[in-house]
Design an enzyme around this catalytic site. Structure first.
Site, PDB file in Angstrom:
ATOM      1  N   ALA A   1      40.311  35.829  36.719  1.00 57.37           N
ATOM      2  CA  ALA A   1      41.183  36.900  37.588  1.00 57.37           C
ATOM      3  C   ALA A   1      40.691  37.062  38.785  1.00 57.37           C
ATOM      4  O   ALA A   1      39.555  37.135  38.998  1.00 57.37           O
ATOM      5  CB  ALA A   1      41.043  38.204  36.508  1.00 57.37           C
ATOM      6  N   ASP A   2      41.534  37.479  39.511  1.00 54.87           N
ATOM      7  CA  ASP A   2      41.074  38.037  41.291  1.00 54.87           C
ATOM      8  C   ASP A   2      41.161  39.473  41.075  1.00 54.87           C
ATOM      9  O   ASP A   2      41.476  40.139  39.848  1.00 54.87           O
ATOM     10  CB  ASP A   2      41.653  37.194  42.204  1.00 54.87           C
TER      11      ASP A   2
END
Lengths: 79, 245
Positions: A36-37
């Site tokens: 995930a960012d």
């Protein structure tokens, strides 16, 4: 029987991040293990808020780093 | 012409000259167009003229709950907004030292705050769908300033900074955010200028003429297209060379 909080959280994570369900274990870090960012983490928090009808303030959101953190936080809110 | 087949657009301020030209251009490209404005009869007439693929959405952007409702209605009735054109704007001109709070607040509320609220509501679903085009209509005066328009210039400059920040935040989601900054465009507003004012303005425009709504709309259509996918955080100036920035 209704789904457990843990199952619902995991389902949201699988949907949002497009990762395999078997990778979404409680110790998995959203960023380090699930790719995930920072935007994904914001979106996940918003998705949890919507699914469980809870409000997750920013300072609490900052402490939710793993799948398990999310499950525990929501369980506590709903208890 | 850019192919916008299947896209769903929301154009605010479509009852005004530039907004109408934008709505027509996107519609011509194949998009379904939500027409927002304050003058229902004008919107109805435009929708009737365009025929299919239109939705009339009147709302007063100076009222925050109305902005939220507009976002909800557009998103649900259009089935997801892909192209958002924040074009609506108002002016309350006056020399700065005599500018009242009400004139400042009214312009900032409609020209900047409503854009923030509408975009906040619609950007998130765009991010989820991994596609979106947001085009904010700024103005040449947002960059150059203009005596008598401190409020309007602040709002229009604000749109540019707003667009650049948002563009950086959501670029990875394939959502672009850009501005189009028109110069003097033929409209009801510029029709009111007298010969002397007109002459002075023409002298400052290398092209020696005012622009048309279509010339602004063409820049919007480009930014809304698939082809503009690598363009974000930019401002396209459509001003006949009046300011080269």
């Amino acid at each position: 029987m209704s789904e457990s909080i843990a199952d619902r959280v995991k389902k949201i994570v699988v949907e949002h991040l497009g990762v395999d369900a078997d990778k979404v274990v409680e110790s998995a870090s959203f960023i380090d293990d699930l790719g995930a960012d920072s935007l994904d983490t914001v979106e996940l928090v918003m998705a949890f808020e919507e699914e469980f009808g809870v409000e997750i303030p920013d300072d609490a959101a900052d402490t939710i780093l793993t799948v398990g953190d999310a499950i525990k936080y929501i369980e506590k809110q709903q208890a | 012409m850019f192919d916008l087949e299947g896209r769903k657009a929301l154009v605010t301020g479509a009852s005004g000259g530039i907004g109408e030209a934008i709505a027509r251009m996107l519609h011509k490209g194949g998009a379904t167009v939500g027409l927002h404005g304050t003058r229902r009869e004008k919107l109805d007439a435009l929708a009737e003229d365009l025929g299919e693929r239109t939705l009339v959405l009147p709302a007063d952007l100076s009222e925050r709950p109305a902005v939220d409702r507009l976002a909800e209605t557009a998103e649900s009735e259009l089935g997801g907004v892909d192209l958002l054109v924040n074009n609506a704007g108002v002016t309350r001109d006056g020399l700065f030292v005599r500018m009242e709070d009400a004139a400042w607040d009214a312009v900032l509320e409609v020209d900047l705050t409503s854009v923030f609220r509408l975009t906040r509501a619609l950007a998130h679903p765009m991010m989820r769908r991994r596609f979106g085009r947001i085009v904010n209509i700024s103005s040449i005066v947002g960059v150059t300033g203009n005596p008598g328009q401190a409020n309007y210039c602040a709002a229009k400059a604000g749109l540019i900074g707003f667009s650049k920040s948002l563009a950086q935040e959501i670029a990875t989601r394939n959502v672009t955010v850009n501005c189009v900054a028109p110069g003097f465009i033929e409209s009801a507003m510029t029709d009111k200028l007298n010969e002397k004012q007109r002459g002075r303005i023409m002298g400052a425009i290398p092209m020696g003429r005012m622009g048309t709504g279509d010339e602004v709309a063409s820049a919007v259509a480009y930014l809304a297209s698939r082809e503009a996918g690598y363009v974000t955080g930019q401002t396209i100036h459509v001003n006949g060379g009046m300011a080269m920035i």
